[in-house]
Design an enzyme around this catalytic site. Structure first.
Site, mmCIF file in Angstrom:
data_model
loop_
_atom_site.group_PDB
_atom_site.id
_atom_site.type_symbol
_atom_site.label_atom_id
_atom_site.label_comp_id
_atom_site.label_asym_id
_atom_site.label_seq_id
_atom_site.Cartn_x
_atom_site.Cartn_y
_atom_site.Cartn_z
ATOM 1 N N PRO A 15 0.795 -1.227 0.000
ATOM 2 C CA PRO A 15 0.000 0.000 0.000
ATOM 3 C C PRO A 15 0.829 1.279 0.000
ATOM 4 C CG PRO A 15 -0.075 -1.070 2.149
ATOM 5 C CD PRO A 15 0.584 -2.034 1.207
ATOM 6 N N ASN A 16 0.300 2.250 -0.705
ATOM 7 C CA ASN A 16 0.848 3.608 -0.790
ATOM 8 C C ASN A 16 2.122 3.717 -1.629
ATOM 9 O OD1 ASN A 16 -1.142 4.906 0.896
ATOM 10 N ND2 ASN A 16 -0.232 3.770 2.601
ATOM 11 N N ARG A 23 5.382 10.945 -2.433
ATOM 12 C CA ARG A 23 5.173 10.589 -1.027
ATOM 13 C C ARG A 23 6.479 10.714 -0.242
ATOM 14 N NH1 ARG A 23 4.658 4.467 1.240
ATOM 15 N NH2 ARG A 23 4.141 5.055 3.353
ATOM 16 N N TYR A 28 11.550 8.313 1.154
ATOM 17 C CA TYR A 28 11.446 7.231 0.170
ATOM 18 C C TYR A 28 12.165 7.510 -1.148
ATOM 19 C CZ TYR A 28 7.932 5.584 3.464
ATOM 20 O OH TYR A 28 7.302 5.145 4.603
ATOM 21 N N ASN A 80 7.799 -5.804 -1.113
ATOM 22 C CA ASN A 80 7.784 -4.714 -0.138
ATOM 23 C C ASN A 80 6.335 -4.616 0.342
ATOM 24 O OD1 ASN A 80 7.807 -2.432 1.386
ATOM 25 N ND2 ASN A 80 8.756 -1.105 -0.150
ATOM 26 N N ALA A 83 3.297 -0.882 4.798
ATOM 27 C CA ALA A 83 2.788 -0.859 6.182
ATOM 28 C C ALA A 83 2.346 -2.243 6.668
ATOM 29 C CB ALA A 83 1.629 0.129 6.284
ATOM 30 N N HIS A 86 4.324 -4.700 9.081
ATOM 31 C CA HIS A 86 4.328 -4.609 10.541
ATOM 32 C C HIS A 86 3.080 -5.207 11.181
ATOM 33 C CE1 HIS A 86 7.403 -1.879 9.206
ATOM 34 N NE2 HIS A 86 6.528 -1.027 8.726
ATOM 35 N N ASP A 93 1.097 -15.613 6.276
ATOM 36 C CA ASP A 93 0.555 -16.960 6.042
ATOM 37 C C ASP A 93 0.552 -17.308 4.552
ATOM 38 O OD1 ASP A 93 0.150 -17.314 8.754
ATOM 39 O OD2 ASP A 93 -2.026 -17.094 8.685
ATOM 40 N N GLU A 104 12.634 -9.636 1.274
ATOM 41 C CA GLU A 104 11.868 -8.489 1.790
ATOM 42 C C GLU A 104 12.672 -7.218 1.543
ATOM 43 O OE1 GLU A 104 11.198 -8.785 6.025
ATOM 44 O OE2 GLU A 104 10.511 -6.695 6.172
ATOM 45 N N HIS A 106 12.747 -2.786 1.639
ATOM 46 C CA HIS A 106 12.168 -1.507 2.054
ATOM 47 C C HIS A 106 13.037 -0.391 1.511
ATOM 48 C CE1 HIS A 106 9.379 -3.489 4.713
ATOM 49 N NE2 HIS A 106 10.388 -4.261 5.095
ATOM 50 N N LEU A 107 12.374 0.671 1.082
ATOM 51 C CA LEU A 107 13.115 1.832 0.591
ATOM 52 C C LEU A 107 13.866 2.509 1.732
ATOM 53 C CD1 LEU A 107 9.899 2.582 -1.153
ATOM 54 C CD2 LEU A 107 11.968 2.800 -2.526
ATOM 55 N N SER A 108 13.179 2.638 2.865
ATOM 56 C CA SER A 108 13.766 3.340 4.012
ATOM 57 C C SER A 108 14.404 2.340 4.973
ATOM 58 C CB SER A 108 12.670 4.127 4.741
ATOM 59 O OG SER A 108 11.699 3.242 5.294
ATOM 60 N N ARG A 113 13.555 4.687 12.188
ATOM 61 C CA ARG A 113 12.285 5.426 12.185
ATOM 62 C C ARG A 113 11.488 5.091 13.462
ATOM 63 N NH1 ARG A 113 9.482 4.702 6.561
ATOM 64 N NH2 ARG A 113 8.348 6.500 7.387
HETATM 65 C C1 DQA Z 1 8.297 0.882 3.710
HETATM 66 C C2 DQA Z 1 8.426 1.106 5.221
HETATM 67 C C3 DQA Z 1 7.081 0.934 5.911
HETATM 68 O O1 DQA Z 1 7.221 1.135 7.317
HETATM 69 C C4 DQA Z 1 6.082 1.940 5.381
HETATM 70 O O2 DQA Z 1 4.816 1.747 5.981
HETATM 71 C C5 DQA Z 1 6.000 1.954 3.901
HETATM 72 C C6 DQA Z 1 7.223 1.783 3.107
HETATM 73 C C7 DQA Z 1 9.599 1.191 2.960
HETATM 74 O O3 DQA Z 1 9.715 0.760 1.818
HETATM 75 O O4 DQA Z 1 10.489 1.868 3.497
HETATM 76 O O5 DQA Z 1 4.945 2.216 3.336
HETATM 77 O O6 DQA Z 1 7.979 -0.474 3.467
#
Ligand code: DQA
Length: 153
Positions: A15-16, A23, A28, A80, A83, A86, A93, A104, A106-108, A113
């Site tokens: 998501p997002n 964003r 990011y 990725n 959110a 977490h 599953d 896995e 993540h950009l950040s 954080r």
């Molecule tokens: C994220 C880190 C997550 O905590 C966050 O909710 C995201 C992006 C990242 O790629 O850094 O939406 O997965």
């Protein structure tokens, strides 16, 4: 899989991530999701593998995308979950159910954080995790996944 068939990798964005570019660019980066997918496609070509990529905002759609990997002849998953990393037992599953090697990304750097981002419900079932390099996390992740799949073939 026939001998010498290219590896098939599913890239799954949560998501997002469709809003990347606009964003929180300080966290990011400025690359859009389309740009990241383009870079991944170029790298996949260089590495001799096929990519299918999708982005969903909903948890159920992400579970469906993960389940589809088992009928689509996918060899490995680059994900990725954003959110949902977490919070989502359902995504964990689904990954366990299909049983494919998963990286896995993540950009950040989630450890730099808020505390709630330190929890990942898929960390222990992933073969590895890459984070903190903005769009390059995906490229490093793809290289690592393909290397793992070729090494274990
Ligand atoms: C994220 C880190 C997550 O905590 C966050 O909710 C995201 C992006 C990242 O790629 O850094 O939406 O997965």
């Amino acid at each position: 899989m026939p001998p010498n068939a290219p590896l098939k990798i599913a890239v799954i964005h949560g998501p997002n991530l469709n809003m990347l570019g606009q964003r929180e660019p300080g966290i990011y980066g400025t690359a859009s999701l389309g740009h990241i997918d383009q870079k991944l496609a170029l790298l996949a070509h260089e590495l001799g593998c096929d990519l299918v990529s999708c982005q969903h905002n909903g948890e159920g759609e992400l579970v469906d995308a993960i389940q589809r990997t088992s009928i689509d002849g996918i060899d490995g998953i680059l994900i990725n979950p954003a959110a949902y990393t977490h919070t989502s037992v359902a995504i964990r599953d689904a990954l366990v159910a299909v049983g494919l090697p998963t990286v896995e990304v993540h950009l950040s750097n989630v450890y730099a954080r808020e505390a709630f981002r330190r929890e990942s419900l898929i960390a222990d079932i992933a073969i590895g995790r890459i984070m903190g390099f903005q769009k390059d996390s995906y490229l490093l992740g793809l290289r690592a996944l393909v290397g793992h799949l070729r090494g274990s073939a």
